[in-house]
Write an enzyme that holds these catalytic residues in place. Structure first.
Site, PDB file in Angstrom:
ATOM      1  N   LYS A   9      36.463  38.045  40.026  1.00  0.00           N
ATOM      2  CA  LYS A   9      37.921  38.112  40.107  1.00  0.00           C
ATOM      3  C   LYS A   9      38.402  39.467  40.645  1.00  0.00           C
ATOM      4  CE  LYS A   9      38.647  34.764  36.331  1.00  0.00           C
ATOM      5  NZ  LYS A   9      39.378  34.514  35.054  1.00  0.00           N
ATOM      6  N   TYR A  49      43.594  26.338  39.289  1.00  0.00           N
ATOM      7  CA  TYR A  49      43.925  26.459  37.862  1.00  0.00           C
ATOM      8  C   TYR A  49      44.948  25.427  37.400  1.00  0.00           C
ATOM      9  CZ  TYR A  49      41.177  30.687  36.989  1.00  0.00           C
ATOM     10  OH  TYR A  49      40.146  31.583  36.794  1.00  0.00           O
ATOM     11  N   ASN A 112      39.717  39.317  33.407  1.00  0.00           N
ATOM     12  CA  ASN A 112      38.426  39.246  32.730  1.00  0.00           C
ATOM     13  C   ASN A 112      37.237  39.064  33.672  1.00  0.00           C
ATOM     14  OD1 ASN A 112      38.872  36.589  33.345  1.00  0.00           O
ATOM     15  ND2 ASN A 112      38.820  35.834  31.247  1.00  0.00           N
ATOM     16  N   HIS A 115      35.006  34.047  36.577  1.00  0.00           N
ATOM     17  CA  HIS A 115      35.226  32.653  36.194  1.00  0.00           C
ATOM     18  C   HIS A 115      33.893  31.931  36.285  1.00  0.00           C
ATOM     19  CE1 HIS A 115      36.395  28.418  36.268  1.00  0.00           C
ATOM     20  NE2 HIS A 115      35.593  28.320  37.302  1.00  0.00           N
ATOM     21  N   GLU A 126      34.807  22.145  41.726  1.00  0.00           N
ATOM     22  CA  GLU A 126      35.157  23.514  42.105  1.00  0.00           C
ATOM     23  C   GLU A 126      34.347  23.987  43.312  1.00  0.00           C
ATOM     24  OE1 GLU A 126      36.457  24.714  37.531  1.00  0.00           O
ATOM     25  OE2 GLU A 126      34.739  25.706  38.439  1.00  0.00           O
TER      26      GLU A 126
END
Ligand code: ATP
Ligand code: MG
Length: 137
Positions: A9, A49, A112, A115, A126
């Site tokens: 990320k 998302y 964070n 993913h 995905e």
């Protein structure tokens, strides 16, 4: 052999942690079989998302994901989905186990660092959003 989908990320790419995250992935025995650095578009992030679209943090999450480049990856190995969830650590880095990617590198529950798919079925969906089969090798 199983595949999972991973995103490094923006908080991690911005801090030059792509290699550090990859080192943890490879040390765990997962093979990086596809990888590219991209700037996610807003529609792409909203689609990715979509399951969280009613959550209070959805807007913040989507804005974060488009704020800087990300590295999208396909990881392969035995029990890749569960194994990657294990080495990522808990969503909230304050609750993540020692040695996990999020314990080592995450900034907060939102920022964070990584993913990882939560099931084999979602991994397939995905992966298909970001890679064609001939890019995975
Ligand atoms: P990911 O799906 O990114 O692998 P996860 O499965 O551990 O993470 P989810 O519950 O699916 O966690 O949440 C998706 C993402 O939404 C989280 O990784 C985090 O970036 C963000 N998020 C989750 N909860 C919060 C929160 N309370 N506040 C801000 N952002 C959050
Ligand atoms: Mg999730």
């Amino acid at each position: 052999i199983e595949r999972t989908f991973s995103i490094i990320k923006p908080d991690a790419t911005k801090r030059n942690l792509t290699g550090a995250v990859n080192a943890v992935i490879e040390a765990a025995g997962l093979q990086i079989v596809a990888q590219k650095r991209i700037r996610m578009s807003l529609p792409e992030a909203r689609k990715f998302y979509a399951v969280h679209k009613e959550r209070p943090f959805f807007g913040e999450l989507v804005d974060f994901m488009v704020s800087a480049p990300v590295v999208v990856q396909v990881l392969e190995g035995e029990n890749a989905v569960a194994k990657y969830r294990e080495i990522m650590g808990a969503t909230n880095p304050a609750q993540a186990a020692e040695g996990t990617i999020r314990k080592l590198y995450a900034v907060s529950v939102g920022e964070n660092s990584v993913h990882g798919s939560d099931s084999v079925e979602n991994a397939k969906i995905e992966i298909a959003q970001f890679f064609s089969e001939n890019e995975i090798l």
